[in-house]
Each structure stands twice: as C-alpha cells, then as structure tokens.
Design a protein around this motif. Structure first.
Motif, mmCIF file in Angstrom:
data_model
loop_
_atom_site.group_PDB
_atom_site.id
_atom_site.type_symbol
_atom_site.label_atom_id
_atom_site.label_comp_id
_atom_site.label_asym_id
_atom_site.label_seq_id
_atom_site.Cartn_x
_atom_site.Cartn_y
_atom_site.Cartn_z
ATOM 1 N N HIS A 41 12.487 32.146 -30.940
ATOM 2 C CA HIS A 41 12.976 33.510 -30.718
ATOM 3 C C HIS A 41 13.704 34.031 -31.951
ATOM 4 C CE1 HIS A 41 11.943 33.716 -26.453
ATOM 5 N NE2 HIS A 41 12.474 32.518 -26.290
ATOM 6 N N ALA A 42 14.559 33.191 -32.528
ATOM 7 C CA ALA A 42 15.284 33.590 -33.734
ATOM 8 C C ALA A 42 14.323 33.830 -34.890
ATOM 9 C CB ALA A 42 16.303 32.516 -34.104
ATOM 10 N N TRP A 45 12.902 37.159 -34.456
ATOM 11 C CA TRP A 45 13.917 38.162 -34.750
ATOM 12 C C TRP A 45 14.014 38.371 -36.271
ATOM 13 C CZ3 TRP A 45 16.845 40.531 -30.816
ATOM 14 C CH2 TRP A 45 17.833 41.414 -31.259
ATOM 15 N N GLU A 112 21.074 44.764 -29.478
ATOM 16 C CA GLU A 112 21.637 43.437 -29.646
ATOM 17 C C GLU A 112 21.551 43.035 -31.125
ATOM 18 O OE1 GLU A 112 20.575 43.879 -25.427
ATOM 19 O OE2 GLU A 112 19.498 44.246 -27.301
ATOM 20 N N THR A 113 22.405 42.122 -31.551
ATOM 21 C CA THR A 113 22.339 41.564 -32.903
ATOM 22 C C THR A 113 22.272 40.045 -32.811
ATOM 23 O OG1 THR A 113 24.762 41.701 -33.008
ATOM 24 C CG2 THR A 113 23.504 43.433 -34.123
ATOM 25 N N LEU A 114 21.553 39.439 -33.742
ATOM 26 C CA LEU A 114 21.477 37.980 -33.811
ATOM 27 C C LEU A 114 22.574 37.489 -34.740
ATOM 28 C CD1 LEU A 114 19.721 35.522 -32.874
ATOM 29 C CD2 LEU A 114 18.619 35.664 -35.121
ATOM 30 N N CYS A 135 23.574 29.637 -33.560
ATOM 31 C CA CYS A 135 22.643 30.758 -33.449
ATOM 32 C C CYS A 135 22.743 31.305 -32.030
ATOM 33 C CB CYS A 135 21.218 30.279 -33.742
ATOM 34 S SG CYS A 135 19.940 31.542 -33.537
ATOM 35 N N TYR A 136 22.996 32.603 -31.917
ATOM 36 C CA TYR A 136 23.038 33.206 -30.580
ATOM 37 C C TYR A 136 22.910 34.714 -30.684
ATOM 38 C CZ TYR A 136 28.113 33.936 -31.445
ATOM 39 O OH TYR A 136 29.331 34.285 -31.967
ATOM 40 N N LEU A 137 22.539 35.336 -29.578
ATOM 41 C CA LEU A 137 22.373 36.781 -29.504
ATOM 42 C C LEU A 137 23.667 37.411 -29.003
ATOM 43 C CD1 LEU A 137 19.895 38.518 -30.172
ATOM 44 C CD2 LEU A 137 19.410 38.635 -27.725
ATOM 45 N N ILE A 303 15.532 36.097 -24.650
ATOM 46 C CA ILE A 303 16.216 35.291 -25.659
ATOM 47 C C ILE A 303 17.511 34.726 -25.083
ATOM 48 C CG2 ILE A 303 17.249 35.306 -27.968
ATOM 49 C CD1 ILE A 303 15.371 37.619 -28.658
ATOM 50 N N HIS A 307 18.227 30.687 -24.750
ATOM 51 C CA HIS A 307 19.379 30.040 -25.386
ATOM 52 C C HIS A 307 20.301 29.409 -24.355
ATOM 53 C CE1 HIS A 307 19.018 32.494 -29.392
ATOM 54 N NE2 HIS A 307 17.967 31.734 -29.138
#
Length: 344
Positions: A41-42, A45, A112-114, A135-137, A303, A307
């Motif tokens: 997913h990342a 992104w 949203e931002t990563l 790593c997270y949203l 996502i 996670h």
C-alpha cells in the motif's frame, strides 16, 4: 488575528497527562496503525505522490525541506529502504548519514497523508537513502480543514507577514530526547491557522487522531520546526524555535472556528520580523494541484485496515479493533462520521 491574541499565561502545560486530557483519550492502542516497513500500500502511495515534506534531526538542529517532482519521484529499493533523488530535494545538503527523519507524503485528491519515519542511511548514485522504521496513514482532517486540494496554482504574497495571513497548512516537526523525529500536518482556513506576536508564532491544535507524539516531544525537547504553505503556491516559510503548550481559554478563543475552540495552542518563540519567504524549486516543478485523477485507485480505509491487521501491537484492545475493522463498511462509516462531526 495577531492583534487579538492575548499573552499566554506564565504556566505552560508540562505533563503528558495534562496534554492527553486536553486532546482526548486515544480511541485504541497507540501504535495499532503503525507498521515497521513500507508495504505494498505504501509503495502504491509513493508511486502516486508528487510531493513530500522531509524533516531531518540532529543533536543541535531540526530542519525541514520540501521534495517533489513527477509522481513516483521516490522509490523503494526494498520494504525498508527509500530512495529520494537528490535533485528532487530543495536542500539536499541538510541530510547526512545517521540522522533521523520524519516525512509526510501527499497524493493529489486524497486528504490523508502517509507518514514515514526512520534514519538516513547515506547516499548512493545521486539518491538519498532512508531506512524505514515506522509507516502509517494519518487522518484526513488537516487537509480537509485547509481545503488543500481545492487550491488553484497561485502566487499569493510577497512578504512573510501577508503569507502568514494567507497560510492554510503547516507541517509541525518535533524531536524527542532520543533524537527520533515526528512530523504532524496542521490545517485551517486562511486567517485561522497562524497568529504572530512580536516575539512568537502561535497555532492551534484541532481534533485529530489524538496521538500526542509531537506534544510529548515538545515536553522532552522543545526545539521545533514549522514549514508553512499556502496551497497552490510554491512559496513557503520555515520557522524554528523553542515551543510551549497552552490551554488558557482566552487564548483558545482567539483561534475559534465556527464557535468551536481548539484543544490547545502551541507557541513557538521567534522573531516574525526576521522570517524570509522562500520559493521551492522542486515544489514548483511537482505536479501538485493536478485536476487529473492521480490517486492510482488508493482507498485509505483499505490501507488503515491492512496496517491495523499487520501492526505488531498486541493486547485485548488491538484484538477487538482488528475484529471490528473486518465488519464490511464499518471503518468507512466511522471515519465519515468522525470527519463530519469532529472536524473542529
């Protein structure tokens, strides 16, 4: 707004308990959305992202720079290693081997931002190598409040004072006593985000994910960095100084929006008269406010769920949350309700 902002009280917030009480209790285990690598997913992104904010920490400084270019300008060598071309960075000389970093990654059309945090591993073939540790949203409220993607390409202000009044978004970089860096997005309508006094810049904290990483860092080590944007403009301001946190009602009322008060106010000591407006070469070239569908089919709720399933967080709370997000449509309905009712 600056003329109406009262002086903060002498006593700032000094404990994690007091800050969490102001912000609100966490809805679940603190790190439930956090994984220790960049998953598929990342990677998708990053392939859709034309811009990011990079905060770099060292024992004697904390600075931010903008990075950008064509979508997918940054790539993964493996799930734990990010590659950013040096030519995509406004300030490539800021980064040196062993420093810590925090970052925010933007995808046009998604609020949203990563967030990816870790450590700088050096350079290789004209690229900066970043080792991924978190790593997270992040939730969508900051970009929603700023109407970030509704901007048209523009040149707004020619001086720092006017730019502060037009500003609708900032990245708030902090560092704890161990040197770990965190970057948090903040957004509001123009005129409601920042206020200047002769000796400080102030900004509010609105409802969000209720993690208080940034504020815990301020309590441990008050040196912070702000990178301030007017969406649609390649100009930016960088602000550095020691921060403190306040919850005096008169100060909160100075930042009210729709008659709703922020949770607290952060003050950064600096001289606003010395702030210099800068232009980001990489941001100017990035495909920032494109009208095309650039989301690459990314679905933030999927996502979040992925996670949550793959985080290392354990315990009853984590198990209950993992069970809840398996219910079809529940997470989407929960987020939509929260964004609608708790934007301010």
């Amino acid at each position: 707004m600056s003329a109406q902002v009262p002086l903060p009280p002498e006593q700032a917030l000094t404990s994690a308990e007091a800050v969490q009480d102001r912000v609100g209790a966490l809805p679940g285990p603190r790190n439930l959305k956090v994984i220790d690598h960049a998953d598929a997913h990342a990677e998708r992104w990053l392939a859709a992202s034309p811009m990011m904010v990079l905060a770099i920490g060292a024992h004697d400084r904390l600075q931010q720079c903008l990075c950008g270019g064509e979508r997918g300008f940054a790539t993964l060598s493996d799930p734990s290693t990010l590659r950013i071309p040096l030519q995509a960075m406004d300030d490539p000389l800021l980064a040196t081997d062993g420093q810590t970093f925090g970052s925010l990654w933007f995808v046009p059309g998604l609020n949203e931002t990563l967030r990816i945090n870790g450590r700088i591993a050096g350079t290789e073939q004209d690229a900066l190598l970043l080792k991924v540790e978190e790593c997270y949203l992040h939730c969508a409220k900051a970009l929603m409040r700023s109407e970030f993607w509704g901007a048209e390409p523009t040149e707004t202000a020619t001086d720092a004072a006017a730019f502060l009044q037009h500003a609708r978004f900032l990245s708030f970089a902090t560092m704890n006593a161990a040197g770990q860096v965190d970057v948090s997005p903040k957004g509001d309508p123009a005129g409601a985000l920042l206020a200047a006094r002769t000796d400080a810049i102030l900004f509010p904290d609105r409802p969000g994910n209720r993690r208080i990483d940034s504020f815990l860092n301020v309590l441990e080590q008050p040196r912070v960095s702000l990178l301030v944007l007017v969406p649609g403009s390649p100009a930016y301001l960088r602000i550095h100084g020691p921060a403190s946190l306040y919850a005096e009602e008169a100060l909160l009322r100075a930042f009210a929006v729709h008659d709703k008060l922020p949770k607290l106010v952060t003050q950064v000591r600096c001289d606003p008269a010395k702030l210099a407006l800068q232009t980001s070469a990489t941001l100017d070239q990035a495909e920032r406010w494109s009208t095309e569908d650039t989301t690459h089919g990314l679905i933030p709720t999927e996502i979040f769920k992925a996670h949550i399933r793959h985080s290392r967080e354990q315990g009853i709370g984590a198990s209950m949350t993992r069970a809840a997000v398996r219910v079809p449509g529940l997470l989407r309905r929960t987020l939509d309700s929260d964004y609608r009712k708790n934007l301010y």
